[in-house]
Enzyme design. Sequence first.
Site, mmCIF file in Angstrom:
data_model
loop_
_atom_site.group_PDB
_atom_site.id
_atom_site.type_symbol
_atom_site.label_atom_id
_atom_site.label_comp_id
_atom_site.label_asym_id
_atom_site.label_seq_id
_atom_site.Cartn_x
_atom_site.Cartn_y
_atom_site.Cartn_z
ATOM 1 N N ASP A 113 0.831 -1.202 0.000
ATOM 2 C CA ASP A 113 0.000 0.000 0.000
ATOM 3 C C ASP A 113 0.868 1.255 0.000
ATOM 4 O O ASP A 113 2.037 1.214 0.380
ATOM 5 C CB ASP A 113 -0.905 0.019 1.240
ATOM 6 C CG ASP A 113 -1.916 -1.110 1.202
ATOM 7 O OD1 ASP A 113 -2.225 -1.591 0.103
ATOM 8 O OD2 ASP A 113 -2.376 -1.518 2.294
HETATM 9 N N1 URA Z 1 -1.196 -5.932 3.907
HETATM 10 C C1 URA Z 1 -1.616 -4.662 3.987
HETATM 11 O O1 URA Z 1 -2.592 -4.371 4.663
HETATM 12 N N2 URA Z 1 -0.950 -3.717 3.317
HETATM 13 C C2 URA Z 1 0.139 -3.972 2.579
HETATM 14 O O2 URA Z 1 0.714 -3.060 1.989
HETATM 15 C C3 URA Z 1 0.574 -5.312 2.513
HETATM 16 C C4 URA Z 1 -0.116 -6.277 3.183
#
Ligand code: URA
Length: 240
Positions: free
Chosen positions: A102
């Site tokens: 993310d």
């Molecule tokens: N899980 C998440 O919530 N965010 C990420 O970036 C990777 C795994």
Amino acid sequence: MRLAKYLADAGIASRRKAEELIIQGRVRVNGAPALEKGYTIVPGVDQVEFDGRLIEKEESIYILLNKPAGCISSVYDPQGRPTVLALLKDVTQRVYPVGRLDYDTEGILLLSNDGEFSNLMMHPRYETTKTYQALVRGIPGEKALTTLRQGMELEDGRTAPAEVQVLNQYEDRARLEIKIHEGRKRQVKRMCAAVGHPLIELKRTAIENLTLRGVAPGEYRFLSPGEVQSLKDKALRHRR
Ligand code: URA
């Protein structure tokens, strides 16, 4: 070699998507449409065109990036935010992130132009272990930890069992280490929120035995052939 693999290796699309492109008649071999998804070719001998463009197999490259927070792990962002590609200063090949982190998640992200490798790393059947450090609100008790460990219902189905341990406890927050094999969208964030401990910060610290050692945030290094082979071997041992 299968034509779909050749296209995936050349960075055109994933192997599955390449099969669709073949069926759609967008791929020609020696001037004639190749319409079977199982079509095979001899690399270096047969001429392959995709949408009229000659495809030559690029050298495969594999990059380990320490993604900082505040950039997006796709090749283009309609909102104009910086992408991870802007961090790859001396890479001329077209590479793609292997999975996603993310915008506000930091840590280890692989990038490659080898579609087959990406598929091996990303598909849950190959059980690639991803390790995260999650700073969460509150101190999760045994009940929350057991739920995270055993698997839990999220809106897109039940999660597979995870390895979870508490690394540190502070006054009003805790740092957890969470190891999962899946890679669903915002999975760790949703898992932590679902047990009542929303995420404050998330960092991916390892993919299998690859870590961020020696790679500062925003920097990257190339994987060695041995590292790539060992990731592939490990994934294929898990083929179910
Ligand atoms: N899980 C998440 O919530 N965010 C990420 O970036 C990777 C795994």
